[in-house]
Design a protein around this motif. Structure first.
Motif, mmCIF file in Angstrom:
data_model
loop_
_atom_site.group_PDB
_atom_site.id
_atom_site.type_symbol
_atom_site.label_atom_id
_atom_site.label_comp_id
_atom_site.label_asym_id
_atom_site.label_seq_id
_atom_site.Cartn_x
_atom_site.Cartn_y
_atom_site.Cartn_z
ATOM 1 N N TYR A 83 2.769 -44.013 51.182
ATOM 2 C CA TYR A 83 3.981 -44.473 50.980
ATOM 3 C C TYR A 83 3.957 -44.449 51.846
ATOM 4 C CZ TYR A 83 3.803 -39.305 52.518
ATOM 5 O OH TYR A 83 3.068 -38.768 53.887
ATOM 6 N N THR A 84 4.877 -44.850 52.900
ATOM 7 C CA THR A 84 5.199 -44.773 54.005
ATOM 8 C C THR A 84 6.098 -43.800 55.140
ATOM 9 O OG1 THR A 84 7.482 -46.189 54.584
ATOM 10 C CG2 THR A 84 4.951 -46.995 54.968
ATOM 11 N N PRO A 85 5.142 -42.716 56.226
ATOM 12 C CA PRO A 85 6.683 -41.588 56.655
ATOM 13 C C PRO A 85 7.650 -42.305 56.971
ATOM 14 C CG PRO A 85 4.396 -42.271 57.313
ATOM 15 C CD PRO A 85 4.274 -43.627 56.353
ATOM 16 N N ILE A 86 8.402 -43.164 56.587
ATOM 17 C CA ILE A 86 8.967 -43.285 57.998
ATOM 18 C C ILE A 86 10.414 -44.856 57.395
ATOM 19 C CG2 ILE A 86 7.994 -44.954 59.284
ATOM 20 C CD1 ILE A 86 10.215 -44.610 61.295
ATOM 21 N N ASN A 87 11.193 -44.707 57.112
ATOM 22 C CA ASN A 87 12.126 -46.091 56.493
ATOM 23 C C ASN A 87 11.272 -47.608 57.731
ATOM 24 O OD1 ASN A 87 13.537 -44.666 54.528
ATOM 25 N ND2 ASN A 87 15.296 -44.303 55.911
ATOM 26 N N THR A 88 11.329 -48.447 56.387
ATOM 27 C CA THR A 88 10.301 -49.646 56.592
ATOM 28 C C THR A 88 11.261 -50.848 56.401
ATOM 29 O OG1 THR A 88 8.065 -48.637 57.320
ATOM 30 C CG2 THR A 88 8.191 -50.830 57.385
ATOM 31 N N LEU A 89 10.653 -51.264 57.543
ATOM 32 C CA LEU A 89 12.015 -52.837 57.130
ATOM 33 C C LEU A 89 10.436 -53.709 57.741
ATOM 34 C CD1 LEU A 89 14.275 -54.657 56.649
ATOM 35 C CD2 LEU A 89 14.501 -54.587 59.018
ATOM 36 N N TRP A 90 9.727 -54.447 56.512
ATOM 37 C CA TRP A 90 8.502 -55.700 57.132
ATOM 38 C C TRP A 90 9.582 -56.562 57.377
ATOM 39 C CZ3 TRP A 90 3.909 -53.180 57.418
ATOM 40 C CH2 TRP A 90 3.680 -52.065 57.013
ATOM 41 N N VAL A 91 9.355 -57.413 58.245
ATOM 42 C CA VAL A 91 9.734 -58.183 58.654
ATOM 43 C C VAL A 91 8.450 -59.458 58.897
ATOM 44 C CG1 VAL A 91 11.047 -59.760 60.594
ATOM 45 C CG2 VAL A 91 11.456 -57.663 60.276
ATOM 46 N N LEU A 92 8.370 -60.366 57.553
ATOM 47 C CA LEU A 92 7.306 -61.605 57.970
ATOM 48 C C LEU A 92 7.500 -62.444 58.585
ATOM 49 C CD1 LEU A 92 5.944 -60.840 53.682
ATOM 50 C CD2 LEU A 92 5.547 -59.374 55.895
ATOM 51 N N SER A 93 6.088 -63.272 58.751
ATOM 52 C CA SER A 93 6.824 -64.641 59.386
ATOM 53 C C SER A 93 6.826 -65.345 58.045
ATOM 54 C CB SER A 93 5.632 -64.793 60.406
ATOM 55 O OG SER A 93 4.270 -64.316 59.242
ATOM 56 N N SER A 94 7.127 -66.826 58.786
ATOM 57 C CA SER A 94 7.626 -67.753 57.706
ATOM 58 C C SER A 94 6.486 -68.151 56.608
ATOM 59 C CB SER A 94 8.364 -68.847 58.916
ATOM 60 O OG SER A 94 7.259 -69.412 58.798
ATOM 61 N N ASN A 95 5.072 -67.825 57.207
ATOM 62 C CA ASN A 95 4.358 -67.666 56.076
ATOM 63 C C ASN A 95 3.230 -66.577 55.626
ATOM 64 O OD1 ASN A 95 3.000 -67.125 58.564
ATOM 65 N ND2 ASN A 95 1.479 -69.140 58.792
ATOM 66 N N GLY A 96 3.730 -65.846 55.872
ATOM 67 C CA GLY A 96 3.590 -64.306 55.713
ATOM 68 C C GLY A 96 3.416 -64.191 53.980
ATOM 69 N N ASN A 97 2.557 -62.978 53.706
ATOM 70 C CA ASN A 97 2.519 -62.689 52.368
ATOM 71 C C ASN A 97 3.332 -61.380 52.291
ATOM 72 O OD1 ASN A 97 1.216 -61.845 49.791
ATOM 73 N ND2 ASN A 97 -0.842 -63.111 49.575
ATOM 74 N N ASP A 98 3.813 -61.186 50.753
ATOM 75 C CA ASP A 98 4.198 -59.154 51.268
ATOM 76 C C ASP A 98 3.543 -58.920 49.781
ATOM 77 O OD1 ASP A 98 5.080 -60.805 48.865
ATOM 78 O OD2 ASP A 98 7.247 -60.094 48.754
ATOM 79 N N GLU A 99 2.569 -58.864 49.185
ATOM 80 C CA GLU A 99 1.378 -59.174 48.619
ATOM 81 C C GLU A 99 1.140 -57.417 48.930
ATOM 82 O OE1 GLU A 99 0.786 -59.354 45.306
ATOM 83 O OE2 GLU A 99 3.091 -60.981 45.783
ATOM 84 N N VAL A 100 0.831 -56.910 49.912
ATOM 85 C CA VAL A 100 0.479 -55.829 50.574
ATOM 86 C C VAL A 100 1.847 -54.534 50.821
ATOM 87 C CG1 VAL A 100 -0.969 -54.250 51.838
ATOM 88 C CG2 VAL A 100 -1.325 -56.540 51.441
#
Length: 159
Positions: A129-146
């Motif tokens: 889990y992440t110890p903080i609220n997290t907003l993951w901003v992925l690059s246009s060619n990013g992968n969100d699997e992890v």
């Protein structure tokens, strides 16, 4: 409202009125500078950070530049856009956001939000889990699997 500083508008009425207390927004930002991030992705990330800075007058950033280790920690206040644009992007190693989470736990455990700019090709190591609220901003060619199970995910769309 606060009475520690009076409202200048109330001087003409000779009544002591409170002033509006402006809320400061403190945001942690991590920028992935690993080998899988190119100049185009870094431009996308900086464009988004500058947009956030312009949107809020009282924003304070703590910017963590990292790959598999924290390369630099930079404090940016009051929309200091030149300071943002002159950051040195070092890294080009592997990617791990475990070091970011460890830095937050050690240095800023009361932080409320992390905006993590990455391509998603990362590891979180021991964290389930992440110890903080997290907003993951992925690059246009990013992968969100992890990262999809560790917070909200948005992807930068190219025009």
């Amino acid at each position: 409202f606060t009475y520690s500083k009076y409202s200048k508008k109330s001087l003409s009425t000779k009544i002591y009125m409170p002033s509006v207390k402006k809320e400061e927004v403190a945001i942690l930002v991590s920028i992935d500078t690993s080998g899988s991030i190119g100049n185009e992705e870094l431009k996308e990330f900086l464009t988004e950070i500058v947009s956030i800075s312009k949107s809020f007058a009282n924003v304070k950033f703590t910017v963590l530049i990292c790959d598999c280790e924290i390369k630099e920690v930079l404090k940016v206040e009051n929309g200091n856009i030149p300071k943002l644009l002159n950051m040195k992007m070092t890294g080009m190693g592997g990617t791990s956001h475990e070091v970011v989470m460890e830095w937050i736990e050690e240095n800023n455990p009361t932080a409320k939000l992390l905006v993590a700019f990455t391509d998603g090709y990362t590891t979180l190591g021991k964290y389930d889990y992440t110890p903080i609220n997290t907003l993951w901003v992925l690059s246009s060619n990013g992968n969100d699997e992890v990262v999809k199970d560790f917070g909200e995910v948005v992807k930068i769309e190219r025009d």
